[in-house]
Design an enzyme around this catalytic site. Structure first.
Site, PDB file in Angstrom:
ATOM      1  N   GLU A  78      -0.151  -1.038   5.679  1.00 49.62           N
ATOM      2  CA  GLU A  78       0.928  -0.618   6.580  1.00 49.62           C
ATOM      3  C   GLU A  78       0.849   0.861   6.906  1.00 49.62           C
ATOM      4  OE1 GLU A  78       4.871   0.955   7.781  1.00 49.62           O
ATOM      5  OE2 GLU A  78       3.710   1.451   5.971  1.00 49.62           O
ATOM      6  N   ASP A  80       0.812  -1.213   0.000  1.00 49.93           N
ATOM      7  CA  ASP A  80       0.000   0.000   0.000  1.00 49.93           C
ATOM      8  C   ASP A  80       0.847   1.265   0.000  1.00 49.93           C
ATOM      9  OD1 ASP A  80       0.735  -0.730   2.682  1.00 49.93           O
ATOM     10  OD2 ASP A  80      -0.703   0.737   3.449  1.00 49.93           O
TER      11      ASP A  80
END
Length: 378
Positions: A147, A71
């Site tokens: 994350e 991400d």
């Protein structure tokens, strides 16, 4: 979409960057990564939500785990990626799709092409053909989601709860951006909210009240005079910091406020655990009402672990302390030595002008390829 793992690592990074994967929307990229790994053959694959894991199983004496998140933070008008000289610009270039590209290239180096679905060995990247030919270590790859958002959503945390066996390794290398240097361990972090009381009054008769915002001055003076420690562990020096990061107070434009809240962040060396860190903050801010808002323990350097020492020796790089918190702390909690080592620049992460130096991506691929199989990729 299909990922061509025969592409040079810089070009593969560009392809990955052009697949938007803001936290919570990693599905398209996760599927592309999964399909690319399955096309290699010779790897055991696991998909959990938008996390993808793969591993070899050659029965080698040691296992190295490579971890990276898929991400990014929200796009800031910085897609598609663009190459300007030696720099590749775009959302997630440094944090951390360059690291993901290196991980995928290494999977291609160590995997075996499935029939009709991947490049022939002679055209694939790197000098190794066959299932793990020349491999020095078994390898696990962990591509995880979420994350960049709240810890409760972190994909690595979920994997530790659901698939602990997949995370077992002699050494974990988290490919967060480090500009191609080894950053050992990480700081711990906590936030507390200190409440400063006052007494409300009309601002036209301010002498009848006690201004909570003014009263916060003494707390801020303590923080300004605070002298943080520097702690050296395994040759890495961690500097602590205790800082006010937010002030909230006030009721209306004509009211003396009766409450002021100061949020304080403590970045602490990994020789303290969160309990000891909180006790230290409470001592510094004695007399104030403190409420713990968030905390996460750090990770010690772990450089004395044989696998970590071997990696440092193989790379020839001198480790330095990691400033900030990273998921190496999760591996430390599991008793797994972990290091930060990735091609991006941490100072460029999350910026509108984020970029990565292509030469550093290539060097990171070469170093890890040499460590894992004894020879670097071309």
């Amino acid at each position: 979409m299909g990922l061509d793992l025969a592409l040079p690592v810089g070009e593969l990074t560009r392809v990955l960057v052009d697949v938007p994967s803001v936290s919570g929307d990693e599905g398209t990229l996760a599927t592309a990564v999964e399909e690319a790994l399955r096309s290699l053959g010779g790897l055991e694959i696991l998909r959990d939500g938008d996390a993808v894991l793969a591993r070899t199983g050659h029965g080698l004496p040691a296992r190295v785990l490579l971890a990276g998140h898929l991400d990014t933070v929200p796009v800031a008008d910085n897609l598609p990626a663009r190459l300007d000289g030696s720099r590749l610009y775009g959302c997630g270039t440094s944090d951390m799709k360059a690291g993901v590209a290196v991980m995928l290239r290494l999977a291609a180096l160590l995997g075996t092409p499935a029939s009709g679905s991947a490049p022939a060995p002679e055209s694939r990247p790197g000098p190794v053909s066959g299932a793990g030919a020349g491999a020095r270590h078994d390898v696990t790859w962990v591509f995880y989601d979420n994350e960049e958002v709240a810890a409760a959503r972190n994909g690595l945390r979920r994997l530790a709860e659901r698939h602990r066996d997949w995370l077992q390794a002699d050494l974990a290398i988290l490919m967060e951006p480090t500009s191609g240097e080894i950053e050992a361990g990480c700081q711990g972090t906590l936030r507390v909210v200190a409440t400063v009381p006052g007494r409300r009054a009309h601002s036209a008769r301010s002498w009848l009240g006690e201004n909570a915002i003014h009263q916060a001055g003494e707390l801020l003076t303590r923080l300004a005079r605070y002298r943080p420690r520097s702690v050296t562990l395994d040759g890495c020096t961690y500097r602590e910091g205790l800082s006010a990061v937010r002030i909230d107070g006030g009721v209306a434009g004509n009211v003396i406020p009766d409450s002021c809240r100061v949020t304080v962040n403590f970045r602490f060396a990994p020789d303290r655990d969160p309990k000891a860190a909180l006790a230290h903050v409470a001592e510094v801010l004695d007399g104030y009402d403190l409420v713990l808002d968030d905390s996460a323990g750090g990770a010690p350097p772990g450089l004395s672990a044989p696998a970590a020492a071997a990696f440092v020796a193989a790379t020839g790089r001198a480790p330095v302390a990691k400033y900030g918190w990273t998921d190496v702390a999760r591996f430390a909690e599991l008793g797994i030595p972990a290091l930060n080592y990735g091609p991006g620049d941490p100072n460029l992460a999350h910026t509108r002008d984020e970029y990565v130096e292509v030469a550093v991506i290539e060097e990171t691929e070469r170093v890890l390829g040499s460590y894992l199989v004894g020879r670097g990729t071309p």
